[in-house]
Write a protein that holds these residues in place. Sequence first.
Motif, PDB file in Angstrom:
ATOM      1  N   GLY A   1       0.769  -1.232   0.000  1.00  0.00           N
ATOM      2  CA  GLY A   1       0.000   0.000   0.000  1.00  0.00           C
ATOM      3  C   GLY A   1       0.800   1.282   0.000  1.00  0.00           C
ATOM      4  O   GLY A   1       0.218   2.366  -0.006  1.00  0.00           O
ATOM      5  N   LYS A   2       2.142   1.182  -0.056  1.00  0.00           N
ATOM      6  CA  LYS A   2       2.906   2.434   0.047  1.00  0.00           C
ATOM      7  C   LYS A   2       2.765   3.300  -1.201  1.00  0.00           C
ATOM      8  O   LYS A   2       2.725   4.535  -1.088  1.00  0.00           O
ATOM      9  CB  LYS A   2       4.372   2.175   0.370  1.00  0.00           C
ATOM     10  CG  LYS A   2       5.126   1.227  -0.533  1.00  0.00           C
ATOM     11  CD  LYS A   2       6.536   1.001   0.006  1.00  0.00           C
ATOM     12  CE  LYS A   2       7.287  -0.031  -0.820  1.00  0.00           C
ATOM     13  NZ  LYS A   2       6.719  -1.401  -0.606  1.00  0.00           N
ATOM     14  N   THR A   3       2.673   2.696  -2.382  1.00  0.00           N
ATOM     15  CA  THR A   3       2.522   3.515  -3.587  1.00  0.00           C
ATOM     16  C   THR A   3       1.137   4.155  -3.640  1.00  0.00           C
ATOM     17  O   THR A   3       1.006   5.340  -3.967  1.00  0.00           O
ATOM     18  CB  THR A   3       2.776   2.674  -4.853  1.00  0.00           C
ATOM     19  OG1 THR A   3       4.106   2.153  -4.801  1.00  0.00           O
ATOM     20  CG2 THR A   3       2.645   3.524  -6.105  1.00  0.00           C
ATOM     21  N   THR A   4       0.092   3.390  -3.295  1.00  0.00           N
ATOM     22  CA  THR A   4      -1.251   3.972  -3.248  1.00  0.00           C
ATOM     23  C   THR A   4      -1.323   5.069  -2.192  1.00  0.00           C
ATOM     24  O   THR A   4      -1.902   6.141  -2.422  1.00  0.00           O
ATOM     25  CB  THR A   4      -2.295   2.878  -2.948  1.00  0.00           C
ATOM     26  OG1 THR A   4      -2.244   1.897  -3.979  1.00  0.00           O
ATOM     27  CG2 THR A   4      -3.697   3.466  -2.878  1.00  0.00           C
ATOM     28  N   THR A   5      -0.716   4.826  -1.030  1.00  0.00           N
ATOM     29  CA  THR A   5      -0.712   5.846   0.026  1.00  0.00           C
ATOM     30  C   THR A   5       0.071   7.071  -0.420  1.00  0.00           C
ATOM     31  O   THR A   5      -0.336   8.216  -0.151  1.00  0.00           O
ATOM     32  CB  THR A   5      -0.120   5.270   1.321  1.00  0.00           C
ATOM     33  OG1 THR A   5      -0.901   4.144   1.729  1.00  0.00           O
ATOM     34  CG2 THR A   5      -0.100   6.298   2.434  1.00  0.00           C
ATOM     35  N   LYS A   6       1.167   6.861  -1.126  1.00  0.00           N
ATOM     36  CA  LYS A   6       1.917   7.995  -1.686  1.00  0.00           C
ATOM     37  C   LYS A   6       1.040   8.823  -2.608  1.00  0.00           C
ATOM     38  O   LYS A   6       1.030  10.058  -2.542  1.00  0.00           O
ATOM     39  CB  LYS A   6       3.157   7.482  -2.422  1.00  0.00           C
ATOM     40  CG  LYS A   6       3.985   8.535  -3.146  1.00  0.00           C
ATOM     41  CD  LYS A   6       3.675   8.607  -4.644  1.00  0.00           C
ATOM     42  CE  LYS A   6       3.972   7.297  -5.339  1.00  0.00           C
ATOM     43  NZ  LYS A   6       3.677   7.358  -6.787  1.00  0.00           N
ATOM     44  N   ASP A   7       0.265   8.151  -3.469  1.00  0.00           N
ATOM     45  CA  ASP A   7      -0.634   8.860  -4.373  1.00  0.00           C
ATOM     46  C   ASP A   7      -1.712   9.619  -3.601  1.00  0.00           C
ATOM     47  O   ASP A   7      -2.063  10.755  -3.937  1.00  0.00           O
ATOM     48  CB  ASP A   7      -1.287   7.879  -5.349  1.00  0.00           C
ATOM     49  CG  ASP A   7      -0.292   7.273  -6.341  1.00  0.00           C
ATOM     50  OD1 ASP A   7       0.727   7.922  -6.614  1.00  0.00           O
ATOM     51  OD2 ASP A   7      -0.549   6.164  -6.833  1.00  0.00           O
TER      52      ASP A   7
ATOM     53  N   GLN B   1     -12.291  16.412  -1.268  1.00  0.00           N
ATOM     54  CA  GLN B   1     -12.094  16.631  -2.700  1.00  0.00           C
ATOM     55  C   GLN B   1     -10.827  15.946  -3.190  1.00  0.00           C
ATOM     56  O   GLN B   1     -10.798  15.352  -4.280  1.00  0.00           O
ATOM     57  CB  GLN B   1     -12.014  18.140  -2.969  1.00  0.00           C
ATOM     58  CG  GLN B   1     -11.905  18.502  -4.445  1.00  0.00           C
ATOM     59  CD  GLN B   1     -11.778  20.003  -4.655  1.00  0.00           C
ATOM     60  OE1 GLN B   1     -12.077  20.796  -3.761  1.00  0.00           O
ATOM     61  NE2 GLN B   1     -11.312  20.400  -5.836  1.00  0.00           N
ATOM     62  N   ALA B   2      -9.776  15.996  -2.376  1.00  0.00           N
ATOM     63  CA  ALA B   2      -8.505  15.374  -2.756  1.00  0.00           C
ATOM     64  C   ALA B   2      -8.670  13.869  -2.957  1.00  0.00           C
ATOM     65  O   ALA B   2      -8.143  13.289  -3.919  1.00  0.00           O
ATOM     66  CB  ALA B   2      -7.448  15.644  -1.688  1.00  0.00           C
ATOM     67  N   LEU B   3      -9.416  13.220  -2.074  1.00  0.00           N
ATOM     68  CA  LEU B   3      -9.607  11.774  -2.184  1.00  0.00           C
ATOM     69  C   LEU B   3     -10.435  11.421  -3.413  1.00  0.00           C
ATOM     70  O   LEU B   3     -10.162  10.422  -4.093  1.00  0.00           O
ATOM     71  CB  LEU B   3     -10.279  11.238  -0.921  1.00  0.00           C
ATOM     72  CG  LEU B   3      -9.475  11.395   0.382  1.00  0.00           C
ATOM     73  CD1 LEU B   3     -10.267  10.828   1.556  1.00  0.00           C
ATOM     74  CD2 LEU B   3      -8.113  10.715   0.292  1.00  0.00           C
ATOM     75  N   LEU B   4     -11.439  12.231  -3.718  1.00  0.00           N
ATOM     76  CA  LEU B   4     -12.303  11.950  -4.871  1.00  0.00           C
ATOM     77  C   LEU B   4     -11.586  12.140  -6.202  1.00  0.00           C
ATOM     78  O   LEU B   4     -11.915  11.491  -7.191  1.00  0.00           O
ATOM     79  CB  LEU B   4     -13.539  12.848  -4.823  1.00  0.00           C
ATOM     80  CG  LEU B   4     -14.611  12.451  -3.806  1.00  0.00           C
ATOM     81  CD1 LEU B   4     -15.669  13.535  -3.695  1.00  0.00           C
ATOM     82  CD2 LEU B   4     -15.252  11.119  -4.198  1.00  0.00           C
ATOM     83  N   SER B   5     -10.597  13.040  -6.231  1.00  0.00           N
ATOM     84  CA  SER B   5      -9.899  13.344  -7.493  1.00  0.00           C
ATOM     85  C   SER B   5      -8.558  12.629  -7.578  1.00  0.00           C
ATOM     86  O   SER B   5      -7.647  13.083  -8.257  1.00  0.00           O
ATOM     87  CB  SER B   5      -9.693  14.856  -7.624  1.00  0.00           C
ATOM     88  OG  SER B   5      -8.983  15.377  -6.510  1.00  0.00           O
ATOM     89  N   LEU B   6      -8.466  11.494  -6.910  1.00  0.00           N
ATOM     90  CA  LEU B   6      -7.217  10.742  -6.829  1.00  0.00           C
ATOM     91  C   LEU B   6      -6.696  10.323  -8.202  1.00  0.00           C
ATOM     92  O   LEU B   6      -7.446   9.845  -9.050  1.00  0.00           O
ATOM     93  CB  LEU B   6      -7.452   9.490  -5.975  1.00  0.00           C
ATOM     94  CG  LEU B   6      -6.311   8.487  -5.847  1.00  0.00           C
ATOM     95  CD1 LEU B   6      -5.142   9.105  -5.103  1.00  0.00           C
ATOM     96  CD2 LEU B   6      -6.808   7.230  -5.140  1.00  0.00           C
ATOM     97  N   GLU B   7      -5.383  10.510  -8.423  1.00  0.00           N
ATOM     98  CA  GLU B   7      -4.690  10.006  -9.613  1.00  0.00           C
ATOM     99  C   GLU B   7      -3.749   8.896  -9.163  1.00  0.00           C
ATOM    100  O   GLU B   7      -2.803   9.132  -8.426  1.00  0.00           O
ATOM    101  CB  GLU B   7      -3.898  11.130 -10.281  1.00  0.00           C
ATOM    102  CG  GLU B   7      -4.777  12.241 -10.825  1.00  0.00           C
ATOM    103  CD  GLU B   7      -3.949  13.363 -11.417  1.00  0.00           C
ATOM    104  OE1 GLU B   7      -2.716  13.212 -11.516  1.00  0.00           O
ATOM    105  OE2 GLU B   7      -4.542  14.403 -11.776  1.00  0.00           O
ATOM    106  N   LEU B   8      -4.027   7.689  -9.627  1.00  0.00           N
ATOM    107  CA  LEU B   8      -3.285   6.517  -9.150  1.00  0.00           C
ATOM    108  C   LEU B   8      -2.184   6.095 -10.104  1.00  0.00           C
ATOM    109  O   LEU B   8      -2.323   6.191 -11.319  1.00  0.00           O
ATOM    110  CB  LEU B   8      -4.228   5.323  -8.986  1.00  0.00           C
ATOM    111  CG  LEU B   8      -4.927   5.121  -7.651  1.00  0.00           C
ATOM    112  CD1 LEU B   8      -5.752   3.851  -7.722  1.00  0.00           C
ATOM    113  CD2 LEU B   8      -3.944   5.038  -6.505  1.00  0.00           C
TER     114      LEU B   8
END
Length: 453
Positions: free
Chosen positions: A116-122, A304-311
């Motif tokens: 989960g570190k890359t997803t958490t980084k994003d 808003q930040a969570l909804l507009s996530l770029e993975l």
Amino acid sequence: MLFTTEWLSKHFTDFSGNVESIAIEEVFTDSRVKATDALYVPIVGENFDAHDYMKQAFENGAAAVLWNREKRLPEFLPTDFPVFFVDNTVEALQQLAAYYRSEIDPTVIGITGSNGKTTTKDLVAGMVKMVYQTHYTDGNYNNHIGLPLTILSMPRDTEVLVLEMGMSDFGEIDLLSRIARPDHVIITNIGESHIEYLGSREGIAEAKLEITNGMKEDGLIIIDGDEDLLKPVHNQKGCITCGFHAGNDMVIKNVEIMPHQTNFQLGDGISYTIPLLGKHHALNATFAIALGERMGIDIEKRRQALLSLELTGMRFEMIKGINDVSIINDAYNASPTSMKAAIEVVKQMDGFTEKVLILGDILELGEYSQVMHQSIATVIDDPITVVFTYGNESKHISTAVKENNKSIHCMHFTEKEELLHALKAYLKRRALLLFKASRGLQFESFINEITHP
């Protein structure tokens, strides 16, 4: 401009050529890449020496070079070409990153964990860039070369630098932490990745906690509070625990997994939605929320930040394939923990008559490989209908599934074409296919075959 050759000469005092004031716009290590006004850092590996490709680097935009003083300079270089002589180019790259990080002096967020570190980084990057000029790790540039390159690609107006830190053995995160000197750190979890080298989950926890070695004294330590191996950290100054159990500083409640999103609440009653599927992603998002809250980002901006996530790609990515089949591309990497989590999410997704798992080998498990692969079968039950495994070690998943649940159709494959042929029967609108394996299995090749008719 990142810096000038004149600036470099203050840090690397053994040099030749014209170093008066040539602008350096970027730093690169791959001579094949086109660059502009760039500093070339030739890396020496086990089977290659990038000093041999100086001509290609020069033609592709190198304006200066860090050069191992024991190597002969190529004759084609102009006499005024800036050359900075060092004992070891990798160590010099790391030193250069540390100098540059100190000069820019952003708030640095260090992130590590088994999964989960890359997803958490994003998630964190998306959170902090709502308010701050933010630079963050591209892809998974998270090792002893990638992290310095990430730092050295940071624009001079950067206010927050988000760095993913990976490792496979003791001492590696210690090095990265001392280069980056994080203000705050996040440890996503303690899984089984690299257990072959670290010996136990206790060893993995010890290695992950090295991220605090370079941390500033008044920094935050944001962790998975449900993980017993991280309990010694709970009483440390600045520790914020996140998790599902009561007693955490941030308690996750009322998780609801929808077809394209996950909804959840925190203990304060505030609701959040993320365009990711699964309880584990609610935890990853909570790490970002905890950090954002402490950095003064208001509730609406956090939402808003969570909804507009770029993975970063190939991480639980929902796509459509041939005949409108639904595909979950989670092929970037795998550990026993992340594979089980992905399967649990698939089980909770409604609207499908067939749920097919295509699972490959989990690498770097060493002597634990058989038992760890067998453990995957403990979460494979109704409503999973089909399990296909591919590779060598993943056969232990199939064997265990056949023993545990006779109603699930299960087959193991070692040939790509045979697996693709078996998948044809499930390329239909009401089927859901999960692809999950370690990166070395290159599962994206299967996905490409069934998304392009």
